[in-house]
Design a protein around this motif. Structure first.
Motif, short mmCIF file in Angstrom:
data_model
loop_
_atom_site.label_atom_id
_atom_site.label_comp_id
_atom_site.label_asym_id
_atom_site.label_seq_id
_atom_site.Cartn_x
_atom_site.Cartn_y
_atom_site.Cartn_z
N ILE A 89 0.84 -1.20 0.00
CA ILE A 89 0.00 0.00 0.00
C ILE A 89 0.87 1.25 0.00
N LYS A 90 1.80 1.31 0.93
CA LYS A 90 2.66 2.49 1.04
C LYS A 90 3.39 2.76 -0.28
N THR A 91 4.00 1.74 -0.84
CA THR A 91 4.77 1.92 -2.07
C THR A 91 3.89 2.38 -3.22
N HIS A 92 2.74 1.75 -3.39
CA HIS A 92 1.87 2.12 -4.51
C HIS A 92 1.29 3.52 -4.35
N VAL A 93 0.91 3.89 -3.14
CA VAL A 93 0.36 5.24 -2.92
C VAL A 93 1.43 6.29 -3.23
N LEU A 94 2.61 6.12 -2.69
CA LEU A 94 3.66 7.11 -2.92
C LEU A 94 4.09 7.16 -4.38
N ASP A 95 4.25 5.99 -5.01
CA ASP A 95 4.65 5.95 -6.42
C ASP A 95 3.58 6.56 -7.33
N LYS A 96 2.32 6.25 -7.05
CA LYS A 96 1.23 6.77 -7.90
C LYS A 96 1.11 8.29 -7.72
N ALA A 97 1.27 8.78 -6.51
CA ALA A 97 1.21 10.23 -6.28
C ALA A 97 2.30 10.94 -7.07
N ARG A 98 3.48 10.37 -7.09
CA ARG A 98 4.58 10.97 -7.86
C ARG A 98 4.29 10.88 -9.36
N ALA A 99 3.85 9.72 -9.83
CA ALA A 99 3.59 9.52 -11.26
C ALA A 99 2.50 10.44 -11.79
N LEU A 100 1.51 10.73 -10.94
CA LEU A 100 0.39 11.59 -11.36
C LEU A 100 0.64 13.06 -11.02
N ASP A 101 1.81 13.36 -10.47
CA ASP A 101 2.18 14.72 -10.07
C ASP A 101 1.17 15.32 -9.10
N CYS A 102 0.79 14.52 -8.10
CA CYS A 102 -0.18 14.97 -7.11
C CYS A 102 0.50 15.83 -6.06
N GLY A 103 -0.14 16.92 -5.73
CA GLY A 103 0.35 17.79 -4.68
C GLY A 103 -0.22 17.45 -3.32
N LEU A 104 -1.24 16.54 -3.32
CA LEU A 104 -1.90 16.17 -2.08
C LEU A 104 -2.34 14.72 -2.16
N ILE A 105 -2.09 14.00 -1.07
CA ILE A 105 -2.61 12.65 -0.88
C ILE A 105 -3.62 12.74 0.25
N ILE A 106 -4.80 12.16 0.02
CA ILE A 106 -5.82 12.09 1.07
C ILE A 106 -5.96 10.63 1.46
N ILE A 107 -5.84 10.37 2.75
CA ILE A 107 -5.97 9.00 3.24
C ILE A 107 -6.85 9.00 4.48
N GLY A 108 -7.43 7.85 4.75
CA GLY A 108 -8.25 7.70 5.94
C GLY A 108 -7.49 7.01 7.04
N GLY A 109 -7.81 7.37 8.24
CA GLY A 109 -7.27 6.69 9.41
C GLY A 109 -8.42 5.97 10.08
N HIS A 110 -8.24 4.70 10.36
CA HIS A 110 -9.34 3.90 10.90
C HIS A 110 -9.16 3.48 12.35
N SER A 111 -8.05 3.77 12.92
CA SER A 111 -7.73 3.22 14.23
C SER A 111 -8.69 3.70 15.30
#
Length: 142
Positions: free
Chosen positions: A89-111
Motif C-alpha cells: 500500500i505504502k509503495t503504490h500510494v507514494l509511487d502513484k502520487a509521484r507519477a500523477l504529479d499529485c500535490g496532495l494525498i488524502i488517506i483515511g485513518g481507521h484506528s
C-alpha cells in the motif's frame, strides 16, 4: 494550490463518506481527483502465488474494480481516474502520487485502538515518506 489529488481508499467501512470528503476537497481546489485502492496480499497468499496459486488475486482485483467503478459512478469520477493495484500500500500510494504529479494525498485513518498511530498505521508510513502534502480523514465517522 493543488491541481492533482490522490485519494487512497481501502473500500472498507466508511469508504464512501471518506471518498465524498475527498471529492469536496478536490472541488474546493478545482483539482483532478484520482481514487486508488491497493490490495496488499497477506504473506500466506504471496507464498501460495509462489507455488502457482494466483487465481485468488485476480478475483479480488476484479471485485475491487467493480466496487471502484460503482463508487466512481456515484461520485462522478471518470474511470480513467480510478486505479486498483496489488502490492505494498505504502509503495503504490507514494509511487502513484509521484507519477500523477499529485500535490496532495488524502488517506483515511481507521484506528479506534489506544495504540499510538506510529505502531499500526499505514497512514503514518505514507505521511513520513511522502514528497507532497498528506491530509488524513477520520475513519470513525459513526
Amino acid at each position: 494550490m493543488y491541481t492533482h489529488i490522490l485519494h487512497a481508499t481501502d473500500l472498507s467501512e466508511n469508504h464512501f463518506q471518506m471518498c465524498q470528503q475527498a471529492v469536496d476537497i478536490a472541488k474546493r481546489f478545482d483539482a483532478k481527483l484520482y481514487l486508488l485502492h491497493v490490495i496488499e496480499p497477506p504473506t500466506s497468499l504471496q507464498l501460495a502465488q509462489g507455488l502457482g496459486f494466483a487465481e485468488f488475486e485476480k478475483k479480488v482485483k476484479d471485485d475491487a474494480e467493480i466496487v471502484m467503478r460503482i463508487l466512481g459512478e456515484a461520485l462522478n469520477i471518470p474511470q480513467e481516474q480510478q486505479i486498483v493495484e496489488i502490492g505494498s500500500i505504502k509503495t503504490h500510494v507514494l509511487d502513484k502520487a509521484r507519477a500523477l504529479d499529485c500535490g496532495l494525498i488524502i488517506i483515511g485513518g481507521h484506528s479506534k485502538s489506544r495504540l499510538p498511530a506510529f505502531l499500526e498505521s499505514t497512514a503514518h508510513l505514507i505521511i513520513r515518506d511522502a514528497t507532497c502534502d498528506v491530509f488524513t480523514l477520520n475513519g470513525a465517522l459513526d
